[in-house]
Motif scaffolding. Structure first.
Motif, PDB file in Angstrom:
ATOM      1  N   HIS A   1      41.466  40.984  33.815  1.00 56.37           N
ATOM      2  CA  HIS A   1      40.623  40.180  32.930  1.00 56.37           C
ATOM      3  C   HIS A   1      39.308  39.772  33.583  1.00 56.37           C
ATOM      4  O   HIS A   1      38.590  38.917  33.048  1.00 56.37           O
ATOM      5  CB  HIS A   1      41.387  38.932  32.483  1.00 56.37           C
ATOM      6  N   LEU A   2      38.958  40.373  34.697  1.00 58.31           N
ATOM      7  CA  LEU A   2      37.668  40.094  35.317  1.00 58.31           C
ATOM      8  C   LEU A   2      36.548  40.761  34.523  1.00 58.31           C
ATOM      9  O   LEU A   2      36.778  41.769  33.843  1.00 58.31           O
ATOM     10  CB  LEU A   2      37.646  40.608  36.765  1.00 58.31           C
ATOM     11  N   PRO A   3      35.322  40.233  34.602  1.00 59.37           N
ATOM     12  CA  PRO A   3      34.184  40.922  33.983  1.00 59.37           C
ATOM     13  C   PRO A   3      34.054  42.332  34.524  1.00 59.37           C
ATOM     14  O   PRO A   3      34.433  42.618  35.675  1.00 59.37           O
ATOM     15  CB  PRO A   3      32.985  40.053  34.403  1.00 59.37           C
ATOM     16  N   GLY A   4      33.490  43.232  33.717  1.00 62.17           N
ATOM     17  CA  GLY A   4      33.458  44.653  34.057  1.00 62.17           C
ATOM     18  C   GLY A   4      32.912  44.965  35.435  1.00 62.17           C
ATOM     19  O   GLY A   4      33.547  45.672  36.231  1.00 62.17           O
ATOM     20  N   TRP A   5      31.747  44.419  35.787  1.00 64.43           N
ATOM     21  CA  TRP A   5      31.134  44.724  37.080  1.00 64.43           C
ATOM     22  C   TRP A   5      31.955  44.157  38.235  1.00 64.43           C
ATOM     23  O   TRP A   5      32.081  44.789  39.283  1.00 64.43           O
ATOM     24  CB  TRP A   5      29.716  44.167  37.133  1.00 64.43           C
ATOM     25  N   LEU A   6      32.547  42.975  38.018  1.00 64.28           N
ATOM     26  CA  LEU A   6      33.335  42.352  39.078  1.00 64.28           C
ATOM     27  C   LEU A   6      34.662  43.089  39.259  1.00 64.28           C
ATOM     28  O   LEU A   6      35.140  43.256  40.394  1.00 64.28           O
ATOM     29  CB  LEU A   6      33.581  40.883  38.750  1.00 64.28           C
ATOM     30  N   ARG A   7      35.238  43.546  38.149  1.00 64.03           N
ATOM     31  CA  ARG A   7      36.478  44.309  38.264  1.00 64.03           C
ATOM     32  C   ARG A   7      36.230  45.618  39.014  1.00 64.03           C
ATOM     33  O   ARG A   7      37.034  46.004  39.873  1.00 64.03           O
ATOM     34  CB  ARG A   7      37.044  44.609  36.873  1.00 64.03           C
ATOM     35  N   THR A   8      35.107  46.275  38.724  1.00 64.88           N
ATOM     36  CA  THR A   8      34.773  47.513  39.434  1.00 64.88           C
ATOM     37  C   THR A   8      34.618  47.260  40.925  1.00 64.88           C
ATOM     38  O   THR A   8      35.135  48.011  41.759  1.00 64.88           O
ATOM     39  CB  THR A   8      33.478  48.112  38.862  1.00 64.88           C
ATOM     40  N   LEU A   9      33.907  46.185  41.278  1.00 64.47           N
ATOM     41  CA  LEU A   9      33.720  45.828  42.687  1.00 64.47           C
ATOM     42  C   LEU A   9      35.059  45.556  43.356  1.00 64.47           C
ATOM     43  O   LEU A   9      35.323  46.031  44.480  1.00 64.47           O
ATOM     44  CB  LEU A   9      32.817  44.596  42.786  1.00 64.47           C
ATOM     45  N   ALA A  10      35.925  44.807  42.679  1.00 64.59           N
ATOM     46  CA  ALA A  10      37.221  44.463  43.258  1.00 64.59           C
ATOM     47  C   ALA A  10      38.106  45.696  43.432  1.00 64.59           C
ATOM     48  O   ALA A  10      38.811  45.828  44.438  1.00 64.59           O
ATOM     49  CB  ALA A  10      37.921  43.436  42.376  1.00 64.59           C
ATOM     50  N   GLU A  11      38.072  46.612  42.470  1.00 64.66           N
ATOM     51  CA  GLU A  11      38.961  47.770  42.529  1.00 64.66           C
ATOM     52  C   GLU A  11      38.499  48.834  43.517  1.00 64.66           C
ATOM     53  O   GLU A  11      39.307  49.662  43.954  1.00 64.66           O
ATOM     54  CB  GLU A  11      39.140  48.360  41.133  1.00 64.66           C
ATOM     55  N   TRP A  12      37.215  48.821  43.880  1.00 60.63           N
ATOM     56  CA  TRP A  12      36.742  49.736  44.923  1.00 60.63           C
ATOM     57  C   TRP A  12      36.821  49.095  46.302  1.00 60.63           C
ATOM     58  O   TRP A  12      36.435  49.709  47.295  1.00 60.63           O
ATOM     59  CB  TRP A  12      35.331  50.223  44.616  1.00 60.63           C
ATOM     60  N   ASN A  13      37.298  47.865  46.369  1.00 59.47           N
ATOM     61  CA  ASN A  13      37.575  47.222  47.643  1.00 59.47           C
ATOM     62  C   ASN A  13      38.836  47.871  48.226  1.00 59.47           C
ATOM     63  O   ASN A  13      39.860  47.956  47.548  1.00 59.47           O
ATOM     64  CB  ASN A  13      37.799  45.724  47.405  1.00 59.47           C
ATOM     65  N   PRO A  14      38.804  48.356  49.477  1.00 58.22           N
ATOM     66  CA  PRO A  14      40.007  49.000  50.038  1.00 58.22           C
ATOM     67  C   PRO A  14      41.249  48.125  49.977  1.00 58.22           C
ATOM     68  O   PRO A  14      42.371  48.634  49.847  1.00 58.22           O
ATOM     69  CB  PRO A  14      39.598  49.272  51.490  1.00 58.22           C
ATOM     70  N   ILE A  15      41.072  46.808  50.047  1.00 53.93           N
ATOM     71  CA  ILE A  15      42.224  45.909  50.008  1.00 53.93           C
ATOM     72  C   ILE A  15      42.974  46.052  48.690  1.00 53.93           C
ATOM     73  O   ILE A  15      44.210  45.979  48.653  1.00 53.93           O
ATOM     74  CB  ILE A  15      41.763  44.458  50.235  1.00 53.93           C
ATOM     75  N   SER A  16      42.252  46.279  47.602  1.00 54.33           N
ATOM     76  CA  SER A  16      42.908  46.422  46.295  1.00 54.33           C
ATOM     77  C   SER A  16      43.782  47.660  46.246  1.00 54.33           C
ATOM     78  O   SER A  16      44.900  47.630  45.716  1.00 54.33           O
ATOM     79  CB  SER A  16      41.852  46.486  45.183  1.00 54.33           C
ATOM     80  N   ALA A  17      43.289  48.772  46.797  1.00 54.00           N
ATOM     81  CA  ALA A  17      44.087  50.001  46.786  1.00 54.00           C
ATOM     82  C   ALA A  17      45.373  49.821  47.584  1.00 54.00           C
ATOM     83  O   ALA A  17      46.467  50.195  47.125  1.00 54.00           O
ATOM     84  CB  ALA A  17      43.266  51.158  47.354  1.00 54.00           C
ATOM     85  N   VAL A  18      45.269  49.221  48.776  1.00 54.37           N
ATOM     86  CA  VAL A  18      46.458  49.056  49.614  1.00 54.37           C
ATOM     87  C   VAL A  18      47.426  48.049  48.986  1.00 54.37           C
ATOM     88  O   VAL A  18      48.643  48.248  48.993  1.00 54.37           O
ATOM     89  CB  VAL A  18      46.064  48.620  51.036  1.00 54.37           C
ATOM     90  N   THR A  19      46.891  46.977  48.419  1.00 56.38           N
ATOM     91  CA  THR A  19      47.749  45.981  47.781  1.00 56.38           C
ATOM     92  C   THR A  19      48.501  46.584  46.602  1.00 56.38           C
ATOM     93  O   THR A  19      49.718  46.376  46.438  1.00 56.38           O
ATOM     94  CB  THR A  19      46.908  44.786  47.297  1.00 56.38           C
ATOM     95  N   THR A  20      47.800  47.346  45.769  1.00 55.25           N
ATOM     96  CA  THR A  20      48.445  47.984  44.620  1.00 55.25           C
ATOM     97  C   THR A  20      49.497  48.982  45.069  1.00 55.25           C
ATOM     98  O   THR A  20      50.572  49.088  44.465  1.00 55.25           O
ATOM     99  CB  THR A  20      47.387  48.676  43.738  1.00 55.25           C
ATOM    100  N   ALA A  21      49.203  49.712  46.154  1.00 49.70           N
ATOM    101  CA  ALA A  21      50.187  50.669  46.677  1.00 49.70           C
ATOM    102  C   ALA A  21      51.447  49.946  47.140  1.00 49.70           C
ATOM    103  O   ALA A  21      52.568  50.390  46.856  1.00 49.70           O
ATOM    104  CB  ALA A  21      49.570  51.459  47.830  1.00 49.70           C
ATOM    105  N   LEU A  22      51.286  48.818  47.826  1.00 50.58           N
ATOM    106  CA  LEU A  22      52.462  48.067  48.286  1.00 50.58           C
ATOM    107  C   LEU A  22      53.266  47.533  47.114  1.00 50.58           C
ATOM    108  O   LEU A  22      54.504  47.607  47.103  1.00 50.58           O
ATOM    109  CB  LEU A  22      52.027  46.925  49.197  1.00 50.58           C
ATOM    110  N   ARG A  23      52.572  46.978  46.108  1.00 47.63           N
ATOM    111  CA  ARG A  23      53.301  46.453  44.943  1.00 47.63           C
ATOM    112  C   ARG A  23      54.057  47.568  44.236  1.00 47.63           C
ATOM    113  O   ARG A  23      55.184  47.368  43.758  1.00 47.63           O
ATOM    114  CB  ARG A  23      52.312  45.787  43.985  1.00 47.63           C
ATOM    115  N   ASP A  24      53.447  48.739  44.147  1.00 48.59           N
ATOM    116  CA  ASP A  24      54.092  49.861  43.481  1.00 48.59           C
ATOM    117  C   ASP A  24      55.283  50.361  44.304  1.00 48.59           C
ATOM    118  O   ASP A  24      56.381  50.570  43.763  1.00 48.59           O
ATOM    119  CB  ASP A  24      53.060  50.975  43.284  1.00 48.59           C
ATOM    120  N   LEU A  25      55.107  50.521  45.614  1.00 53.35           N
ATOM    121  CA  LEU A  25      56.177  51.054  46.451  1.00 53.35           C
ATOM    122  C   LEU A  25      57.319  50.052  46.624  1.00 53.35           C
ATOM    123  O   LEU A  25      58.488  50.444  46.714  1.00 53.35           O
ATOM    124  CB  LEU A  25      55.612  51.450  47.813  1.00 53.35           C
ATOM    125  N   PHE A  26      56.991  48.770  46.685  1.00 55.96           N
ATOM    126  CA  PHE A  26      58.040  47.746  46.759  1.00 55.96           C
ATOM    127  C   PHE A  26      58.708  47.515  45.401  1.00 55.96           C
ATOM    128  O   PHE A  26      59.722  46.827  45.321  1.00 55.96           O
ATOM    129  CB  PHE A  26      57.461  46.422  47.260  1.00 55.96           C
TER     130      PHE A  26
END
Length: 258
Positions: A191-216
């Motif tokens: 629910h973040l604004p479009g530009w902020l969501r894009t910035l957050a999702e290209w942050n490497p931390i988001s990719a690793v966090t999502t991978a952990l949530r998915d694998l766990f």
């Protein structure tokens, strides 16, 4: 045993002795994620509505990755301390492998991080977090986490070697706490604004966090996300390997005085 392996073990042992000689700092550093879990989980958690999901279970993988990203600050400060106290110059005058200096520091940091992750996992289990995926997937999650920590530490070491002073490195490293805030470590990005969501999702931390949530097995991959989050395991590997490929050789060259 090769010269690199022998010298690397010697450098890792030196770093571990530094930790042993500063037990209070090590304990405080490891307790910080636990305090954040309790604070965010029980104070902010009551104000964050997540239909069908328990916030504390959502939060634990995010805190694991935020702690791994702290390798940027740790690596920066330790490398800056060695540089500005003349230790790095001393290493340059010795017949040791230049690659052993940053590798030894990064490997020692990985050992300390692995041990420090245990209390956070135990507290996470106590507050309701569970590993709901397979044992193999969970092992993969831990592997991704440690690879990301190693990558962040390599980046921190290089930046520390470039720093003008220990104080500057400390200030720059402390500012890295903003990086998890600009990711999905603590809140969903849906629910973040479009530009902020894009910035957050290209942050490497988001990719690793999502991978952990998915694998766990704690949360599915969010729909409509940017590529690193839509393909979190591949995105995590890509970000981590890119950071290592860029910063580890640069740190080795810097340790050699180039």
């Amino acid at each position: 045993m090769s010269a690199l392996a022998y010298d690397g073990l010697a450098m890792a042992g030196r770093q571990l002795r530094r930790v042993r000689n500063s037990p209070g700092l090590a304990v405080l550093t490891q307790l910080m994620p636990v305090n954040m879990l309790l604070f965010f989980g029980y104070v902010f958690g009551s104000a964050i509505a997540m239909p069908g999901r328990e916030y504390r279970a959502f939060l634990v993988p995010g805190l694991l990755v935020a702690t791994a990203a702290g390798g940027l600050m740790t690596g920066m400060f330790q490398a800056a301390a060695d540089t500005h106290r003349g230790v790095t110059d001393r290493f340059r005058s010795l017949p040791v492998s230049r690659a052993a200096v940053p590798l030894g520091q990064a490997v020692a940091d990985l050992v300390v991080t692995t041990a420090g992750t245990v209390p956070l996992l135990l507290v996470g289990l106590a507050v309701g977090w569970r590993i709901e995926g397979s044992a193999l997937a969970a092992a993969g999650a831990v592997g991704l986490l440690l690879l990301f920590r190693f990558a962040c530490t390599c980046a921190g070491i290089f930046l520390g070697l470039l720093s003008r002073s220990e104080e500057a490195a400390g200030q720059l490293g402390a500012s890295s706490f903003v990086l998890p805030l600009l990711s999905d470590a603590y809140i969903p990005t849906d629910h973040l604004p479009g530009w902020l969501r894009t910035l957050a999702e290209w942050n490497p931390i988001s990719a690793v966090t999502t991978a952990l949530r998915d694998l766990f097995g704690n949360a599915p991959v969010p729909p409509g996300a940017a590529w690193p989050v839509a393909h979190p395991v591949a995105g995590s590997l890509a970000w981590s390997l890119l950071l290592v490929a860029v910063f580890l050789p640069a740190a080795v060259r810097r340790c050699g005085g180039e």
